[in-house]
Design a protein around this motif. Structure first.
Motif, PDB file in Angstrom:
ATOM      1  N   CYS A   1       1.065  -1.182  -0.043  1.00 21.81           N
ATOM      2  CA  CYS A   1       0.135   0.032   0.097  1.00 21.81           C
ATOM      3  C   CYS A   1       0.815   1.104   0.064  1.00 21.81           C
ATOM      4  O   CYS A   1       2.112   1.224   0.386  1.00 21.81           O
ATOM      5  CB  CYS A   1      -1.155   0.054   1.077  1.00 21.81           C
ATOM      6  N   VAL A   2       0.271   2.316  -0.154  1.00 21.71           N
ATOM      7  CA  VAL A   2       0.760   3.647  -0.381  1.00 21.71           C
ATOM      8  C   VAL A   2       0.330   4.830   0.324  1.00 21.71           C
ATOM      9  O   VAL A   2      -1.068   4.787   0.455  1.00 21.71           O
ATOM     10  CB  VAL A   2       0.941   4.030  -1.958  1.00 21.71           C
ATOM     11  N   SER A   3       1.166   5.567   1.204  1.00 15.49           N
ATOM     12  CA  SER A   3       0.946   6.626   1.740  1.00 15.49           C
ATOM     13  C   SER A   3       1.221   7.956   1.303  1.00 15.49           C
ATOM     14  O   SER A   3       2.604   7.887   0.603  1.00 15.49           O
ATOM     15  CB  SER A   3       1.076   6.543   3.280  1.00 15.49           C
ATOM     16  N   LEU A   4       0.548   8.902   1.426  1.00 16.15           N
ATOM     17  CA  LEU A   4       1.152  10.347   0.705  1.00 16.15           C
ATOM     18  C   LEU A   4       1.106  11.497   1.752  1.00 16.15           C
ATOM     19  O   LEU A   4       0.454  11.704   2.576  1.00 16.15           O
ATOM     20  CB  LEU A   4       0.130  10.631  -0.433  1.00 16.15           C
ATOM     21  N   SER A   5       2.349  12.317   1.556  1.00 19.05           N
ATOM     22  CA  SER A   5       2.613  13.364   2.450  1.00 19.05           C
ATOM     23  C   SER A   5       3.220  14.360   1.826  1.00 19.05           C
ATOM     24  O   SER A   5       4.006  14.023   0.628  1.00 19.05           O
ATOM     25  CB  SER A   5       3.349  12.880   3.684  1.00 19.05           C
ATOM     26  N   SER A   6       3.247  15.425   2.334  1.00 13.95           N
ATOM     27  CA  SER A   6       3.712  16.802   1.575  1.00 13.95           C
ATOM     28  C   SER A   6       4.514  17.720   2.733  1.00 13.95           C
ATOM     29  O   SER A   6       4.100  17.810   3.807  1.00 13.95           O
ATOM     30  CB  SER A   6       2.941  17.622   0.985  1.00 13.95           C
ATOM     31  N   PHE A   7       5.583  18.649   2.424  1.00 12.62           N
ATOM     32  CA  PHE A   7       6.279  19.026   3.375  1.00 12.62           C
ATOM     33  C   PHE A   7       5.459  20.265   3.858  1.00 12.62           C
ATOM     34  O   PHE A   7       5.664  20.916   5.047  1.00 12.62           O
ATOM     35  CB  PHE A   7       7.584  19.744   2.678  1.00 12.62           C
ATOM     36  N   ASN A   8       4.799  20.647   3.172  1.00 14.43           N
ATOM     37  CA  ASN A   8       3.805  22.094   3.569  1.00 14.43           C
ATOM     38  C   ASN A   8       2.422  21.687   4.006  1.00 14.43           C
ATOM     39  O   ASN A   8       1.404  22.658   4.055  1.00 14.43           O
ATOM     40  CB  ASN A   8       3.887  22.895   2.481  1.00 14.43           C
ATOM     41  N   SER A   9       2.333  20.402   4.378  1.00 19.10           N
ATOM     42  CA  SER A   9       0.858  20.013   4.880  1.00 19.10           C
ATOM     43  C   SER A   9       0.978  18.905   5.924  1.00 19.10           C
ATOM     44  O   SER A   9       1.753  18.262   5.649  1.00 19.10           O
ATOM     45  CB  SER A   9       0.034  19.475   3.563  1.00 19.10           C
ATOM     46  N   LYS A  10       0.126  19.218   6.878  1.00 12.68           N
ATOM     47  CA  LYS A  10       0.131  18.294   8.069  1.00 12.68           C
ATOM     48  C   LYS A  10      -0.505  17.123   7.676  1.00 12.68           C
ATOM     49  O   LYS A  10      -0.525  16.015   8.468  1.00 12.68           O
ATOM     50  CB  LYS A  10      -0.533  18.992   9.302  1.00 12.68           C
ATOM     51  N   ALA A  11      -1.385  17.236   6.885  1.00  9.04           N
ATOM     52  CA  ALA A  11      -2.437  16.055   6.627  1.00  9.04           C
ATOM     53  C   ALA A  11      -1.514  15.034   5.926  1.00  9.04           C
ATOM     54  O   ALA A  11      -0.796  15.441   5.038  1.00  9.04           O
ATOM     55  CB  ALA A  11      -3.451  16.597   5.517  1.00  9.04           C
ATOM     56  N   ILE A  12      -1.702  13.907   6.114  1.00 12.43           N
ATOM     57  CA  ILE A  12      -1.209  12.573   5.493  1.00 12.43           C
ATOM     58  C   ILE A  12      -2.237  11.645   5.170  1.00 12.43           C
ATOM     59  O   ILE A  12      -3.420  11.101   5.858  1.00 12.43           O
ATOM     60  CB  ILE A  12      -0.275  11.917   6.675  1.00 12.43           C
ATOM     61  N   ALA A  13      -2.044  11.287   3.851  1.00 12.42           N
ATOM     62  CA  ALA A  13      -3.189  10.359   3.122  1.00 12.42           C
ATOM     63  C   ALA A  13      -2.491   8.823   3.387  1.00 12.42           C
ATOM     64  O   ALA A  13      -1.571   8.510   2.689  1.00 12.42           O
ATOM     65  CB  ALA A  13      -3.343  10.618   1.672  1.00 12.42           C
ATOM     66  N   SER A  14      -2.890   8.328   4.597  1.00 16.49           N
ATOM     67  CA  SER A  14      -2.436   7.078   5.117  1.00 16.49           C
ATOM     68  C   SER A  14      -2.720   6.023   4.237  1.00 16.49           C
ATOM     69  O   SER A  14      -3.820   6.134   3.321  1.00 16.49           O
ATOM     70  CB  SER A  14      -2.720   6.749   6.596  1.00 16.49           C
ATOM     71  N   CYS A  15      -2.142   4.913   4.367  1.00 12.86           N
ATOM     72  CA  CYS A  15      -2.693   3.501   3.458  1.00 12.86           C
ATOM     73  C   CYS A  15      -3.982   3.351   4.187  1.00 12.86           C
ATOM     74  O   CYS A  15      -4.477   3.395   5.180  1.00 12.86           O
ATOM     75  CB  CYS A  15      -1.927   2.189   3.815  1.00 12.86           C
ATOM     76  N   PRO A  16      -5.024   3.042   3.140  1.00 17.54           N
ATOM     77  CA  PRO A  16      -6.359   2.849   3.423  1.00 17.54           C
ATOM     78  C   PRO A  16      -6.514   1.546   4.698  1.00 17.54           C
ATOM     79  O   PRO A  16      -5.864   0.700   4.438  1.00 17.54           O
ATOM     80  CB  PRO A  16      -7.109   2.564   2.115  1.00 17.54           C
ATOM     81  N   THR A  17      -7.365   1.853   5.671  1.00 20.74           N
ATOM     82  CA  THR A  17      -7.729   0.732   6.492  1.00 20.74           C
ATOM     83  C   THR A  17      -7.965  -0.675   5.727  1.00 20.74           C
ATOM     84  O   THR A  17      -8.786  -0.683   4.885  1.00 20.74           O
ATOM     85  CB  THR A  17      -8.718   1.045   7.390  1.00 20.74           C
ATOM     86  N   CYS A  18      -7.308  -1.607   6.264  1.00 18.68           N
ATOM     87  CA  CYS A  18      -7.549  -2.935   5.613  1.00 18.68           C
ATOM     88  C   CYS A  18      -7.154  -3.076   4.183  1.00 18.68           C
ATOM     89  O   CYS A  18      -7.796  -4.039   3.583  1.00 18.68           O
ATOM     90  CB  CYS A  18      -9.137  -3.343   5.883  1.00 18.68           C
ATOM     91  N   SER A  19      -6.150  -2.392   3.793  1.00 22.73           N
ATOM     92  CA  SER A  19      -5.580  -2.507   2.547  1.00 22.73           C
ATOM     93  C   SER A  19      -5.201  -3.961   1.951  1.00 22.73           C
ATOM     94  O   SER A  19      -5.828  -4.248   0.818  1.00 22.73           O
ATOM     95  CB  SER A  19      -4.189  -1.537   2.271  1.00 22.73           C
ATOM     96  N   CYS A  20      -4.681  -4.631   2.597  1.00 21.70           N
ATOM     97  CA  CYS A  20      -4.178  -5.895   2.523  1.00 21.70           C
ATOM     98  C   CYS A  20      -4.943  -6.889   3.219  1.00 21.70           C
ATOM     99  O   CYS A  20      -5.199  -8.154   2.608  1.00 21.70           O
ATOM    100  CB  CYS A  20      -2.618  -6.122   2.707  1.00 21.70           C
ATOM    101  N   SER A  21      -5.447  -6.411   4.413  1.00 26.45           N
ATOM    102  CA  SER A  21      -6.567  -7.321   5.150  1.00 26.45           C
ATOM    103  C   SER A  21      -6.713  -6.956   6.437  1.00 26.45           C
ATOM    104  O   SER A  21      -6.298  -5.655   6.551  1.00 26.45           O
ATOM    105  CB  SER A  21      -5.740  -8.896   5.611  1.00 26.45           C
TER     106      SER A  21
END
Length: 415
Positions: free
Chosen positions: A223-243
């Protein structure tokens, strides 16, 4: 007439559904990729033949990792295997009908595996004995094939009496590959190093095997998570991505890294993952972080974390699809190969893999179970913008398997 028409339509619908399986192996990022198994009969024996078997990996980014490949088939008659050089049959089978010399294998459906690199030289042939590992054709073309030689008895002794094996199976080491029927092709020409003499195989046939992630894994593998230096928000791996975790209080299907019972790394790779306890439960987590956003350039750091306590990922690789790879300026910490897709000249995908002896082995879960690399892009202001999620990838593969990305509405906002 109305009932007949409805019945006919229903029958056609069922037939159409049956003709398209979820195991279809077409991959838009590698549409021509396959593994081809070639059999060459190189000599005849009193009761059969000697064949050279080659396994060629023509996939750009998908390789065969530890514990390696195994090749199986079904004989059409009562063939036996007298000997194997550069490989090993896993079982002998019932050889009671032989009273003198005993064949190596009498099974109707034998399985052959590769030998280790420590095998004595008198048991090797060229291009064998790699512990079952086969690299992808882009990452390491010199090691993208494996070979063994087999002596077959109780078989035909000429081209008209030989029966081609059927039901070819290729495990790498788990399922995932579907092999088509074997087809006789033009005989292989063998040219020695001195090029003074050319010989031909007496008979050659090929089998093509294609990969399907649906067959290889019941669930995604990364799975993939996304983040940026100028944002506190993090798009985490979705819950139960793999199980999903079975019990959040007392978990027996994952490992808490702070627990005193953390597994000690063993000597062998195990197919079944034993993962660190997370909300996504993936063996591999990839973080795409927008590190810097300059006026003319932008920089990304990619972190690959191994959360699997059962596996060292040797010669791991990533495939990333993003529209700005035409403007990739520099790569740090990895090797790089552009992948041109959809029969166009546009470069919107790239293959990335670890530098040898530096980060080509992604160690088991723990302190050392990660690798990092960075990409520097030049901005194409006329065509693209860093806003609205453009700085993040469209698709990421790890070792040939597609990873789960966060939903688009969860992407961090980039100014």
């Amino acid at each position: 007439m109305s009932f007949l028409s409805k019945s006919t339509v229903l029958l056609l619908f069922v037939l159409c559904c049956a003709s398209f399986s979820s195991t279809e192996a077409y991959d838009a990022l590698d549409p021509n990729g396959n593994i081809t198994i070639k059999w060459d009969i190189v000599s005849w024996t009193p009761d059969g033949y000697v064949a050279l078997v080659n396994i060629y990996n023509y996939q750009q980014f998908r390789h065969i990792q530890a514990p390696g490949w195994s090749l199986g088939w079904t004989w059409q008659n009562n063939e036996v295997i007298w000997s194997v050089v550069g490989g090993q049959t896993t079982e002998q089978g019932n050889c009671s009908r032989f009273k003198g010399n005993i064949p190596r294998c009498c099974k109707k459906s034998p399985t052959v595996v590769d030998l280790s690199p420590r095998t004595p030289h008198n048991q090797k042939i060229a291009n064998c004995c790699k512990g079952g590992l086969i690299s992808s054709v882009v990452q390491d073309p010199a090691n993208s094939a494996s070979s063994f030689q087999i002596s077959v008895g109780s078989a035909g002794t000429n081209n008209r009496t030989v029966r081609i094996p059927k039901n070819i199976t290729l495990n790498t080491p788990g399922p995932g590959y579907t092999c088509g029927p074997s087809r006789i092709v033009r005989s292989t020409r063998f040219i020695p190093a001195d090029k003074r003499r050319v010989t031909r195989a007496f008979l050659t046939w090929n089998t093509t095997c294609t990969y399907s992630q649906f067959l290889a894994h019941k669930t995604p593998a990364c799975c993939v998570s996304l983040s940026s230096f100028n944002s506190k928000a993090i798009a985490s791996c979705p819950t139960c991505s793999c199980s999903c975790r079975k019990n959040y209080n007392v978990s027996t299907d994952c490992v808490n890294p702070k627990s005193p019972n953390v597994p000690v790394p063993g000597q062998k790779n195990i197919i079944t993952p034993l993962v660190q306890c997370t909300s996504h439960m993936c063996p591999i987590k990839i973080q795409w972080h927008l590190k810097l956003n300059y006026k003319d350039y932008w920089r990304v750091r990619i972190t690959v974390r191994n959360l699997n306590y059962h596996m060292n990922y040797k010669q791991w690789n990533l495939v990333v699809q993003h529209p700005n790879f035409d403007n990739l300026t520099q790569v740090f910490g990895s090797r790089y190969k552009a992948l041109t897709l959809h029969s166009t000249t546009s470069n919107d995908a790239a293959m990335l893999w670890g530098i040898k002896d530096y980060n080509d082995v992604l160690m088991r879960a723990g302190r050392d179970g990660k690798a990092q690399l960075e990409l520097l892009f030049r901005k194409d202001k006329a065509a693209l913008t860093s806003k609205k999620g453009w700085a993040f990838p469209q698709r990421i593969y790890f070792n040939g398997d597609s990873c789960v990305l966060p939903p688009p509405d969860a992407y961090p906002m980039v100014a």
